[in-house]
Design a protein around this motif. Structure first.
Motif, PDB file in Angstrom:
ATOM      1  N   PHE A 152      -8.111   1.037  -6.684  1.00 17.34           N
ATOM      2  CA  PHE A 152      -7.054   0.427  -5.881  1.00 17.34           C
ATOM      3  C   PHE A 152      -7.244   0.771  -4.410  1.00 17.34           C
ATOM      4  CE2 PHE A 152      -3.003   0.797  -3.709  1.00 17.34           C
ATOM      5  CZ  PHE A 152      -2.455  -0.446  -3.938  1.00 17.34           C
ATOM      6  N   TYR A 153      -7.543   2.017  -4.138  1.00 17.12           N
ATOM      7  CA  TYR A 153      -7.688   2.414  -2.745  1.00 17.12           C
ATOM      8  C   TYR A 153      -8.900   1.795  -2.096  1.00 17.12           C
ATOM      9  CZ  TYR A 153      -3.694   5.457  -2.979  1.00 17.12           C
ATOM     10  OH  TYR A 153      -2.419   5.905  -3.089  1.00 17.12           O
ATOM     11  N   LYS A 154      -9.970   1.632  -2.882  1.00 14.55           N
ATOM     12  CA  LYS A 154     -11.148   0.955  -2.338  1.00 14.55           C
ATOM     13  C   LYS A 154     -10.774  -0.455  -1.931  1.00 14.55           C
ATOM     14  CE  LYS A 154     -14.911   3.034  -4.787  1.00 14.55           C
ATOM     15  NZ  LYS A 154     -15.625   2.845  -6.051  1.00 14.55           N
ATOM     16  N   LEU A 191      -6.163   5.764  -9.265  1.00 16.67           N
ATOM     17  CA  LEU A 191      -6.026   4.718  -8.254  1.00 16.67           C
ATOM     18  C   LEU A 191      -7.262   4.527  -7.386  1.00 16.67           C
ATOM     19  CD1 LEU A 191      -2.417   5.427  -7.005  1.00 16.67           C
ATOM     20  CD2 LEU A 191      -3.186   3.400  -8.214  1.00 16.67           C
ATOM     21  N   SER A 192      -8.382   5.147  -7.726  1.00 17.80           N
ATOM     22  CA  SER A 192      -9.500   5.108  -6.782  1.00 17.80           C
ATOM     23  C   SER A 192      -9.960   3.681  -6.520  1.00 17.80           C
ATOM     24  CB  SER A 192     -10.654   5.953  -7.303  1.00 17.80           C
ATOM     25  OG  SER A 192     -11.144   5.378  -8.489  1.00 17.80           O
ATOM     26  N   LEU A 201       0.815  -1.211   0.000  1.00 16.18           N
ATOM     27  CA  LEU A 201       0.000   0.000   0.000  1.00 16.18           C
ATOM     28  C   LEU A 201       0.849   1.263   0.000  1.00 16.18           C
ATOM     29  CD1 LEU A 201      -2.957  -0.926   2.343  1.00 16.18           C
ATOM     30  CD2 LEU A 201      -2.654  -1.293  -0.100  1.00 16.18           C
ATOM     31  N   GLN A 202       2.060   1.170   0.529  1.00 14.46           N
ATOM     32  CA  GLN A 202       2.899   2.359   0.545  1.00 14.46           C
ATOM     33  C   GLN A 202       3.995   2.262  -0.502  1.00 14.46           C
ATOM     34  OE1 GLN A 202       4.182   2.571   4.613  1.00 14.46           O
ATOM     35  NE2 GLN A 202       2.077   2.493   5.342  1.00 14.46           N
ATOM     36  N   SER A 222      -7.107  -3.820   4.257  1.00 10.90           N
ATOM     37  CA  SER A 222      -6.631  -3.391   5.577  1.00 10.90           C
ATOM     38  C   SER A 222      -7.595  -3.832   6.657  1.00 10.90           C
ATOM     39  CB  SER A 222      -6.505  -1.873   5.635  1.00 10.90           C
ATOM     40  OG  SER A 222      -5.752  -1.422   4.557  1.00 10.90           O
ATOM     41  N   SER A 246      -7.871  -1.655  -1.370  1.00 10.40           N
ATOM     42  CA  SER A 246      -6.873  -1.752  -0.305  1.00 10.40           C
ATOM     43  C   SER A 246      -7.492  -1.437   1.048  1.00 10.40           C
ATOM     44  CB  SER A 246      -5.697  -0.820  -0.586  1.00 10.40           C
ATOM     45  OG  SER A 246      -6.153   0.503  -0.622  1.00 10.40           O
ATOM     46  N   ALA A 247      -8.515  -0.601   1.087  1.00  6.02           N
ATOM     47  CA  ALA A 247      -9.190  -0.334   2.357  1.00  6.02           C
ATOM     48  C   ALA A 247      -9.812  -1.620   2.882  1.00  6.02           C
ATOM     49  CB  ALA A 247     -10.262   0.736   2.168  1.00  6.02           C
ATOM     50  N   LEU A 299       3.382   3.624  -6.536  1.00  7.78           N
ATOM     51  CA  LEU A 299       2.052   4.220  -6.557  1.00  7.78           C
ATOM     52  C   LEU A 299       2.125   5.735  -6.605  1.00  7.78           C
ATOM     53  CD1 LEU A 299       0.368   2.031  -3.812  1.00  7.78           C
ATOM     54  CD2 LEU A 299      -0.012   1.909  -6.266  1.00  7.78           C
ATOM     55  N   LYS A 300       3.312   6.254  -6.311  1.00 15.30           N
ATOM     56  CA  LYS A 300       3.414   7.706  -6.188  1.00 15.30           C
ATOM     57  C   LYS A 300       3.693   8.381  -7.532  1.00 15.30           C
ATOM     58  CE  LYS A 300       3.810   7.618  -1.429  1.00 15.30           C
ATOM     59  NZ  LYS A 300       4.403   6.399  -0.890  1.00 15.30           N
TER      60      LYS A 300
END
Lengths: 170, 707
Positions: B359-361, B356-357, B344-345, B367, B363-364, B349-350
């Motif tokens: 991806f973030y969903k 990435l929306s 995730l970090q 987590s 990854s949430a 990704l930067k």
């Protein structure tokens, strides 16, 4: 005992006579492959305060925390900058897992017993590394210094210091 | 050995099962010790426990355990059948405890790989005498004796079957409950039990010991036996361990049918009857709801049936898992958490301009799951204190009886959960405290109590509670309490405190004297306490798991010893701080406060030592960057943060650069290759995979004192 038997067995098999060789400065070193767990690229190292200068700190090897030592500093050579080619050889000596920071991995070499000669015993005091080198081997165009990892990770000076500290505490 | 098969896996099972049964047994006994007698359900339960232990120890060839449990089983068989009403209850309780101790002792020997060589003769004689006594008393009253539950000791050798005229032939089918574990072994124990009386015994499946798959066959089709014996039906039923059986079909057959062998008969459907001439109506045989043409003996007594039903979900909802596997799982989950952070970090990704929306969903969600996973594994390691507290009940009972003191034990919060490792460590210290309370705490003479207006019966309260990430376990008695003057004198006479005046110490400090090595105020050394090697060991043990002992007392009204221990050894709540490039973790519990100060608040001594004066108090001050020669730290009090730390009443202030965050920390030891550094107690991985060192406050303070 069990470890001795295991070591004997390992020496019997295909690992016999195989040495992982690496270069530091102009010199080549060799370490019996039976001690080598793996080779990893340089990792971020967490320094530990108040320890010997050659213990560079701790790294996180997939969840396992192991100490790493710098071979150059260990041999009292001038330290160098770490580069892309700098590697960590993870070795396992009698279940102590330790990383060795080396400048450059060379290759895996087969060195026969008869090609190994003991290091000259002429009392070169300044040649400190003799303590850890148990033999010299010539393969190809280079001479390789074969390291005894048990001596490498064990430091007589350190033991003395520890003993003194323990006595002090008592 | 008559039976030759590997007992390795079975041994574990045997030890585990027997241990559980004994714990249950003690539970029952201690619960009922103050009552007039055991009720039917208890007697049945104890009988069943002894029976099971007898059976399994028989299989495992531990003869002394078998004999002792058999004898106690006899006693309870007698109690169950003839309901004598003049049994000396306390004596019976004691006998059961002796047996349970004996078996526990033997099991411990077996666990340690020794022979179970304890001599059972004394106990057997004792129980015999006891049994005869209660029987004798009944005889005098002219009550009919029940038939003795007598069968020969399990023979070590298989006796070749001999056919005889008056033999009965039975066909027996045992149906085990679907969730029964190791049904093949249970079936084997049934055959083993029957061998005692059998002239001939056939069974199918035949390879119940060697073939583990036979367990499934038994569960599916039932376990079929053909038995030739002189014994009556009741005796046979009694021998079969019915604890896990759903039903037992029992049928008398003719010699001719018997001759046909098992395979044929087994195929015949619908067993017909039994319930032959039953001369003992008090043998409670609960009939299953009768199916047409199908009478089945359900080999459970009514009372027992109920208890079983009650306990069943409990038994089935627990499985035993090897601790190593748990640890491996925990390590793996630790790695998942780190791997997750690495993904995730990830610097990739930067890259600017990435969409990435989604991806973030995702990854949430990930987590969330990993956090939950961590919580579950942590909770798996948690165990209630029930077992430990039960041991304490036993100790209070034993010691108070031996000392002739009347003591009541109140237990509060025994369901409080603690990490398994910690439970192992607190059992002994707690035992010591409880013993002390019974022995030293409660007054010897009742008059001493009544004179102070206290009830005659002494009271000890054992309480556990979970508060703020710590577990408090307190042992409180309403006895004499600690006498400060006496403690002081004793400590002085033993040369433990030098020449200081009593007024130099606070009350708590004086109470602490009892934790000094070589201190005991008890003039007479008893079997239980008074050697003065106790309390310092208690304190050491507790400190080794990061806990502490608090002592409070009021003379004449009792004392209270409280163990304050962390919930778990492996995880602490810590605050991550940064000094230069290095991260450190400080245990949250030891942080008193964070303050921002200016350089003026620092007092510097000529020898280089520094102090901070904060609200009139003076604390030693350590600049971490200087102490550990950390580069890149500005080390300015004006820009940094001062953390006030406390450990066992001592304070120290340290200077750090930055606070990062508070989080749960998985403690890992610093590899032993690296020599121990004062002030560091371990290390841990942070979310990004990097390593932080854990500060050891005690070490810091110690280092400061020395320096």
């Amino acid at each position: 005992m069990a470890e001795e038997i295991k070591e004997e067995l390992q020496e019997e098999d295909t690992q016999k006579g195989k040495f992982m060789t690496f270069q530091t400065g102009k010199e080549y070193f060799g370490i019996s492959i039976s001690y080598v767990n793996e080779i990893i690229v340089m990792q971020p190292i967490t320094a530990i305060p108040e320890v010997e200068d050659y213990i560079k700190g701790l790294i996180n090897l997939r969840g396992k925390i192991i100490p790493v030592i710098d071979v150059r500093t260990r041999f009292k050579m001038e330290p160098i900058e770490y580069t892309d080619r700098t590697c960590i050889i993870v070795i396992n000596v009698k279940s102590t897992v330790i990383g060795l920071i080396v400048e450059k991995i060379a290759e895996v070499d087969t060195i026969l017993d008869e090609d190994i000669v003991p290091p000259p015993t002429l009392g070169h005091k300044e040649n400190e590394q003799n303590k850890y080198v148990y033999g010299l081997a010539r393969t190809g165009n280079t001479v390789k210094l074969l390291i005894d990892p048990e001596k490498l990770i064990k430091d007589e000076d350190m033991e003395v210091i520890e003993e003194m500290q323990e006595e002090e505490q008592e | 050995m008559a039976e030759e098969f590997s007992t390795d896996g079975m041994l574990d099972m045997f030890l585990y099962e027997s241990g559980q049964l004994l714990e249950k047994l003690e539970g029952i006994i201690l619960e009922k010790k103050d009552e007039e007698c055991f009720d039917d359900a208890d007697i049945n339960e104890i009988f069943r426990i002894m029976h099971t232990i007898k059976g399994s120890s028989g299989i495992m060839m531990y003869e002394n355990i078998t004999k002792v449990s058999h004898k106690l089983e006899d006693v309870f068989y007698y109690l169950r059948e003839s309901h004598p009403d003049n049994v000396p209850h306390l004596e019976l309780v004691e006998k059961v405890l002796i047996v349970s101790d004996f078996i526990t002792g033997e099991l411990d020997k077996i666990k340690d790989g020794n022979e179970a060589d304890g001599s059972e003769t004394a106990i057997l004689e004792d129980l015999d005498e006891f049994l005869n006594r209660i029987k004798g008393e009944i005889k005098e009253q002219g009550i009919r004796l029940p038939k003795e539950n007598k069968h020969e000791e399990p023979s070590q050798f298989y006796i070749a079957p001999v056919a005889s005229e008056d033999s009965h032939f039975y066909q027996i089918t045992i149906h085990y409950r679907n969730d029964t574990q190791m049904s093949n072994l249970r079936a084997y124990s049934a055959t083993y039990a029957l061998k005692e009386i059998a002239e001939n015994l056939l069974y199918t499946p035949e390879d119940i010991i060697t073939n583990e798959e036979s367990a499934e066959v038994i569960l599916a089709e039932g376990f079929h036996m053909l038995l030739q014996t002189k014994s009556s039906k009741e005796d046979v039923i009694k021998l079969i361990d019915s604890s896990e059986a759903e039903k037992i079909d029992f049928e008398e057959i003719t010699a001719a049918e018997y001759g046909k062998g098992l395979t044929e008969i087994a195929q015949e459907e619908a067993p017909i009857i039994i319930n032959l001439d039953d001369d003992k109506p008090e043998v409670k045989e609960e009939k299953k709801a009768p199916m047409p043409g199908d009478y089945v003996v359900k080999a459970k007594e009514t009372g027992k049936g109920k208890t079983l039903a009650k306990n069943q979900p409990k038994q089935q909802s627990i499985i035993s898992v090897n601790v190593e596997k748990m640890d491996a799982l925990m390590d793996l989950i630790g790695e998942i958490v780190i791997a997750e952070a690495v993904v995730l970090q990830n610097p990739d990704l930067k890259v600017p301009g990435l969409e990435l929306s989604n991806f973030y969903k995702a990854s949430a969600q990930l987590s969330k799951i990993t956090t939950e996973l961590q919580e579950v594994i942590m909770s798996m390691r948690m165990m209630p204190l029930t077992n430990v507290f039960q041991k304490m009940k036993r100790i209070v009972f034993d010691v108070s009886r031996k000392l002739g003191k009347d003591i009541e034990l109140e237990v509060i919060g025994e369901n409080t959960e603690v990490d398994k490792n910690i439970i192992e460590h607190i059992s002994d210290p707690l035992m010591h405290l409880v013993r002390n309370s019974v022995d030293h705490g409660i007054e010897e003479n009742v008059e001493d109590r009544t004179a102070l207006g206290k009830p005659e019966k002494g009271k000890i309260t054992l309480e556990a509670k979970n508060e703020g990430g710590k577990v408090y376990i307190s042992v409180k008695d309403d006895g004499k309490g600690l006498k400060k003057e006496k403690l002081y004198e004793k400590a002085k006479n033993n040369g433990l405190i030098g020449n200081k005046e009593i007024t130099d110490f606070t009350d708590k400090e004086i109470y602490r004297f009892i934790t000094l090595p070589g201190f005991s105020t008890k003039e007479v050394i008893t079997e239980y306490s008074g050697r003065g090697v106790g309390m310092d060991v208690v304190v050491k043990n507790i400190q080794s798991i990061g806990g502490r002992l608090e002592i409070d007392s009021k003379e004449g009204f009792g004392s209270e010893m409280t163990l304050v221990i962390p919930l778990t050894l492996a995880i602490i709540n810590g605050i991550v701080v940064q000094v230069g490039q290095s991260s450190f973790v400080i245990e949250t519990a030891s942080i008193k406060e964070f303050v921002r100060l200016s350089e003026d608040a620092i007092v510097k001594e000529p020898n280089g030592e520094e102090y901070i004066v904060l609200r009139g108090e003076c604390y030693p001050f350590i600049r971490l960057n200087e102490r550990y020669q950390l580069p890149d730290s500005q080390g300015k009090v004006d820009n940094g943060i001062v953390v006030v730390l406390e450990h066992e009443g001592q304070q120290v202030c340290i200077l750090i650069d930055r606070l990062i965050q508070e989080q749960e920390i998985v403690v890992k030891p610093i590899p032993s290759y690296v020599k121990k550094v004062k002030g560091l107690s371990g290390c841990t991985q942070l979310g990004d995979g990097s390593i932080a060192l854990i500060l050891d406050i005690a070490g810091l303070i110690q280092g400061e004192e020395r320096g």
